[in-house]
Design a protein around this motif. Structure first.
Motif, PDB file in Angstrom:
ATOM      1  N   ILE A 138      77.264  -6.074  59.627  1.00 18.21           N
ATOM      2  CA  ILE A 138      75.901  -6.563  59.869  1.00 18.21           C
ATOM      3  C   ILE A 138      74.900  -5.707  59.071  1.00 18.21           C
ATOM      4  CG2 ILE A 138      75.529  -5.106  61.922  1.00 18.21           C
ATOM      5  CD1 ILE A 138      73.834  -7.240  63.141  1.00 18.21           C
ATOM      6  N   LEU A 139      75.273  -4.465  58.796  1.00 19.04           N
ATOM      7  CA  LEU A 139      74.370  -3.568  58.060  1.00 19.04           C
ATOM      8  C   LEU A 139      74.144  -4.033  56.615  1.00 19.04           C
ATOM      9  CD1 LEU A 139      75.165   0.105  59.122  1.00 19.04           C
ATOM     10  CD2 LEU A 139      73.526  -1.514  60.070  1.00 19.04           C
ATOM     11  N   ASN A 140      75.035  -4.898  56.134  1.00 17.91           N
ATOM     12  CA  ASN A 140      74.827  -5.399  54.765  1.00 17.91           C
ATOM     13  C   ASN A 140      73.453  -6.035  54.606  1.00 17.91           C
ATOM     14  OD1 ASN A 140      77.330  -4.515  54.062  1.00 17.91           O
ATOM     15  ND2 ASN A 140      78.347  -6.499  54.413  1.00 17.91           N
ATOM     16  N   GLY A 141      72.885  -6.534  55.718  1.00 16.99           N
ATOM     17  CA  GLY A 141      71.584  -7.179  55.656  1.00 16.99           C
ATOM     18  C   GLY A 141      70.409  -6.213  55.717  1.00 16.99           C
TER      19      GLY A 141
END
Lengths: 103, 486
Positions: A48-51
């Protein structure tokens, strides 16, 4: 990302943990699969941190902003606890921790 | 005399100073209360009956000392604080027989202030968990209903205070481990600013997030405990040298002068109906009293859970490398070669949740994944800190829920780690930002269970935070002790 059994084994080895096996006995395949799947699911969630818009953002490793002054370079006087500390070891020989042969 | 256990912390301290009862009476009352309630709640790993009575007798011989604000007051400490003469298990089988050679600074300071420790309180293993079910010594149960969890990881400390075993207790909060069990057990808990309280002599979980703090049954009682434990410590380089503010003469703000910011990402998360109802009633009570509430935008909080679990697991994997079956703890039988000995000792001594987090932490720090996970999470941490600082610029304090659901039945999520990690989303952002947070009961739900809220303030702003908390405490309906307290 997805984690397969080999990845999980490599991580377990780095972490000095067994992966489902007990006392050296090979893990039950169903249990091993469950462990790998669970680990893979947790890692996948972290993607989710990719965003997160982190381009050019300085990492923050500690919330402490105050200066951390070093202590005066003087030996501690409240030591002399070697025996007490060594006494916690599962095995000791004299003033040493004892471990099995390495080679 | 039979009702000593009902007194709050300051009341107990004042009565002891006035010789209304002795330190031995206070300790005996606590031990009797433990004897009565412990079979139902299991808050203690070790009961320190003998040493507590011995210390009480010594205090009684010299008489009350006005310079010692906790003279004769019985307390519990989470079993991650080193206290001489008792094992520090950290809820782990691996440390079952670990007797520390040192005492935690927090313990030393409380002792110097005259406190007497009656128990080491149960917790999730190495403080990793949100329910106290991951203790190797069995789960603690919620004093409001023993079929429910007390929260965690400092569940034993919260349950001990709520069940009237002790008027105050110490816990640690790495991702909510003080604030969440305080909310689920209906007591007050404070996570101080990172660096306000020494971490020396506390079993380390995640060193950039861990902070020790007090539990009690009122904001003023928590403030008294903070005044004793806060302040610089030469034994912890991350403990701030800033002077400690006066927490004892709190200047309560006027309701009409107070603006509280509501982090949008947390209040829009969706709540179980009975919690939703109690939180709405709490907000209405505040606005009726004249407090201004405004929504504040904190868009990066959506990354809190992933950011926290990556960073906390990474730090834990490093901190827990020391448990290798060589220097302390248990060693696996069978005399295998050295690496196998490490692997077997650690796998046998550490429970499933701790092993999961060590695995995750090792992975995110490993070559090839460090930048994508660990560094990325550290960058996101700064974004979350930015949100926190900006939001505080728009109001006096932030007001947040603590949990989206009420205390849940034991065993609900033990096989579903990711769901339970996500339940921590209300508390984690504060640890990432480093600021102080006060959890206090906002009332009872329609199901008769306590519902809490938390106030977040600027770093080292504990005096103001506690003052605002004291005002909120008067506005919210009192929850009182749980029915089991009789």
């Amino acid at each position: 990302m997805a984690i397969n059994e080999n990845d999980a084994r490599a991580v377990a080895n780095l972490a000095r943990l067994e992966l489902g096996e007990t006392a050296g006995q090979v893990a039950d395949p169903a249990r091993l699969k469950a462990l790998v799947d669970e680990f893979s699911k947790i890692v996948a969630y972290m993607d989710i941190l990719n965003g997160a818009p982190t381009e050019g953002v300085e990492p923050l490793y500690s919330p402490m902003t105050d200066p951390l002054p070093p202590r005066a370079d003087e030996p501690a006087r409240d030591g002399q606890k070697a025996d007490e500390l060594l006494g916690q070891a599962p095995e000791r020989v004299g003033r040493y921790f004892s471990v099995p042969r390495i080679f | 005399m039979t009702d000593i256990h009902r007194l709050g912390l300051r009341q107990t301290a004042q009565a002891l100073q006035a010789r209304e009862f002795s330190a031995t009476d206070a300790v005996s009352a606590a031990l009797e209360r433990i004897r009565l309630t412990e079979p139902r709640i299991g808050a203690c790993v070790t009961v320190l009956g003998e040493s507590a009575l011995r210390e009480a007798k010594l205090l009684d011989e010299s008489g009350p000392d006005p310079a010692r604000p906790l003279w004769g007051v019985p307390l519990a400490v989470k079993d991650v604080f080193d206290l001489k003469g008792a094992p520090t298990t950290a809820g782990s089988r691996l440390l079952e027989n670990y007797f520390p050679a040192f005492e935690a600074t927090v313990v030393e300071r409380l002792r110097a202030a005259g406190a007497i420790f009656v128990s080491k309180a149960n917790c999730d293993e190495f403080a990793m968990g949100s329910t106290t079910e991951f203790s190797a010594y069995g789960p603690t149960k919620n004093p409001w209903d023993p079929a429910l969890v007390p929260g965690g990881s400092s569940g034993g400390s919260a349950a001990a205070v709520a069940a009237l075993q002790v008027p105050g207790a110490m816990g640690t909060d790495t991702g909510g481990s003080i604030r969440q069990p305080a909310a689920l057990c209906g007591c007050v808990g404070l996570k101080p600013t990172y660096g306000r309280v020494s971490r020396y002599g506390i079993v380390a979980f995640a060193s950039s997030l861990d902070q020790a703090g007090p539990f009690a049954r009122s904001v003023g009682d928590v403030a008294l405990l903070l005044s004793v434990i806060a302040g610089p410590d030469g034994k912890d380089s991350t403990c701030s040298a800033r002077p400690v503010d006066d927490y004892l003469n709190l200047k309560e703000p006027k309701a009409a002068d107070l603006t509280l910011g509501l982090p949008d990402a947390l209040w829009s998360a969706g709540f179980e109906p009975s919690v939703d109802e109690a939180l709405s009633a709490a907000k209405k009570a505040l606005t009726d009293a004249g407090v201004r509430l405004k929504s504040v935008s904190m868009p990066n909080l959506r990354y809190s859970v992933a950011t926290y679990y990556i960073l906390a697991a990474a730090e834990a994997s490093s901190n827990l490398a020391r448990y290798d079956g060589v220097r302390y703890g248990q060693r696996a039988e069978g005399d295998p070669e050295l690496v196998a000995l490490y692997r077997r000792s650690r796998s046998q001594g550490l429970g499933p949740e701790v092993r999961r987090r060590i695995m995750l932490g090792t992975f995110v720090l490993s070559s090839g994944y460090y930048d994508a996970y660990f560094k990325k999470a550290a960058q996101t941490r700064r974004l979350i800190l930015g949100d926190y600082q900006r939001a505080l610029g728009e109001c006096d304090y932030l007001l947040a829920p603590v949990t989206s659901i009420p205390a849940w039945p034991l065993g609900s999520f033990t096989d579903d780690p990711l769901t339970i990690y996500q339940l921590d989303m209300m508390t984690l952002p504060l640890n990432l930002a480093g600021g102080p947070g006060l959890s206090l009961p906002a009332g009872l739900s329609s199901a008769g269970l306590p519902v809490g809220v938390q106030l977040w303030g600027p770093s080292f702003g504990e005096a103001g935070l506690l003052s605002a908390g004291a005002l909120l405490e008067r506005i919210f309906p009192p929850v009182g002790p749980p029915p089991m307290a009789g």
